[in-house]
Design an enzyme around this catalytic site. Structure first.
Site, PDB file in Angstrom:
ATOM      1  CG  HIS A  51      -2.190   0.774   1.039  1.00 52.79           C
ATOM      2  ND1 HIS A  51      -2.258   1.933   0.290  1.00 52.79           N
ATOM      3  CD2 HIS A  51      -3.440   0.568   1.522  1.00 52.79           C
ATOM      4  CE1 HIS A  51      -3.496   2.409   0.324  1.00 52.79           C
ATOM      5  NE2 HIS A  51      -4.225   1.597   1.057  1.00 52.79           N
ATOM      6  CG  ASP A  80     -12.014  -6.473 -21.515  1.00 50.55           C
ATOM      7  OD1 ASP A  80     -11.545  -7.635 -21.504  1.00 50.55           O
ATOM      8  OD2 ASP A  80     -12.767  -6.057 -22.411  1.00 50.55           O
TER       9      ASP A  80
END
Length: 434
Positions: A166, A372
């Protein structure tokens, strides 16, 4: 109306290849880059995990395509292929060594339909197999900054599981990187968003290190996901006072709804605060005096807090809670961000029982749902788990194809039962008032 997902009872075998390091596909600069003041906060020295589930289909191997695109994307995002180390004052820098990120290819004896049958919501069955914790990979310093596992399913679908340090990215930054990988996987000649480092734009003038996770009493917990449909939100909106009815956002309604129900479920005593903490993104906020460029993929999110007496919150209406949520959002003003960047003490973590705190992170519009790789958009994309004080809002489609929002929650068992009953009652009341 309400879909509640309990911990799934499903097991399956996963066969993994040995993990490998994937570096940039071509030569990248060898340099050292300093992290921002926000990146250096102790609270961000953790791993963030995500899952993306795809129906897939016939044709090329998704693992091979994603692996190749990952190397190509790391040419642009080469700091992610480096390693973090500390310098004076525990400040972090990333050595851009090009060593690479961890990649694991796997196959699972399960179909996507089996996962959907038990509820494709956190917590996921056999998650430790879908994202294997490679030994020595989960630290902050001198470790790979990214771990990706692509698991092919029997039906031709696949799961991409990801764990990112993170310190390097917030959720928006991770989504930006993964969309770059997906563009290259689809054969696009270049990525649509140029990554920008510019971490020096967020410097803390005081070297204090704000933001640590509160100590939470250790009690047995259960995790469950709750799904609220867009039509449920519309029904709640119709129950608000006229002014709020015309202006309240989906986030404000969901946050207020969750906040009241959780406070009731935990049976927080009157007189104690039940604070709400909201993560606020300040990209594009020119008035904040920071002026982050498009493509910035570091941490650029701050938290704002509004306290509320637990009894007042329970007795009040949903509209009252929506108004309080707006207070928390309004606290994220440009002056707040400017003072934060100048090293002023981060507001919000006041003197209260940390077990009463609820933090909300809205991932619905971050962009995970658009990743995608060539087989269509994911069936589910978002965080894989939560912890006691945190709830994520995740965009999904329900079983009927309607827009819906998943809220994974962790509570003590009895409080979880009360929460489910409170949510069911509230949604039923809203439906009856339509």
């Amino acid at each position: 109306m309400l879909e509640s997902v309990h911990k799934p009872m499903l097991s399956f075998a996963v066969r993994r290849r040995d993990p490998e390091l994937v570096g940039p596909a071509s030569q990248t600069p060898r340099e050292t880059k300093r992290m921002s003041g926000l990146d250096n906060m102790d609270v961000l020295r953790m791993q963030a995990s995500l899952a993306l589930f795809y129906r897939g289909g016939e044709g090329d191997d998704p693992a091979a395509i994603i692996r190749r695109a990952l190397g190509q994307a790391l040419v642009h995002y080469y700091p992610l292929a480096g390693r973090l180390r500390e310098i004076e004052g525990r400040k972090l820098v990333v050595d851009c060594t090009g060593e690479g990120v961890l990649f694991v290819q796997a196959d699972a004896d399960v179909q996507l339909a089996d996962l959907e049958a038990v509820g494709l919501r956190p917590p996921f069955p056999c998650w430790d197999q879908l994202l294997f914790d490679v030994e020595g990979s989960s630290g902050t310093l001198n470790c790979p900054l990214l771990l990706i596992q692509v698991t092919r399913l029997l039906c031709g679908g696949f799961v991409l599981a990801l764990r990112c340090n993170h310190v390097m990215c917030d959720a928006i930054g991770i989504a930006q990187f993964m969309n770059a990988v997906s563009e290259l996987a689809r054969g696009l000649p270049s990525i649509s968003v140029k990554p920008m480092w510019c971490r020096e734009l967020i410097e803390m003038r005081n070297p204090s290190n704000p933001g640590t996770l509160p100590d939470i009493p250790e009690v047995p917990m259960v995790e469950r996901s709750f799904t609220v449909r867009a039509s449920d939100v519309a029904a709640m909106k119709k129950c608000l006072p006229p002014l709020l009815r015309d202006t309240a956002t989906t986030f404000e309604i969901l946050a207020a709804f969750l906040w009241r129900a959780r406070t009731t479920a935990l049976d927080i005593p009157p007189g104690e605060h039940a604070p709400l903490v909201i993560a606020v993104n300040f990209r594009g906020d020119a008035g904040a005096g920071i002026s982050l460029p498009a493509g910035y993929y570091g941490n650029a999110v701050a938290t704002t807090t509004v306290p509320a007496d637990a009894a007042v919150l329970r007795r009040g209406s949903l509209g009252d809670a929506v108004a309080l949520v707006r207070l928390a959002k309004a606290a994220g003003t440009t002056e707040y961000f400017r003072s934060m960047a100048n090293g002023a003490k981060v507001r919000g973590l006041r003197s209260f029982n940390p077990a009463n705190l609820l933090a909300i992170s809205d991932t619905r519009n971050i962009g995970f749902h658009r990743v995608d790789f060539g087989w269509g958009e994911p069936v589910f994309a978002g965080p894989v788990s939560t912890f006691f004080t945190m709830c994520y809002f995740i965009r999904v489609k329900d079983r009927d194809g309607e827009d819906a929002f998943v809220m994974p929650l962790m509570l003590p068992r009895l409080a979880m039962d009360r929460f489910a009953a409170e949510v069911e009652r509230s949604l039923l009341d809203d439906a009856n008032h339509m």
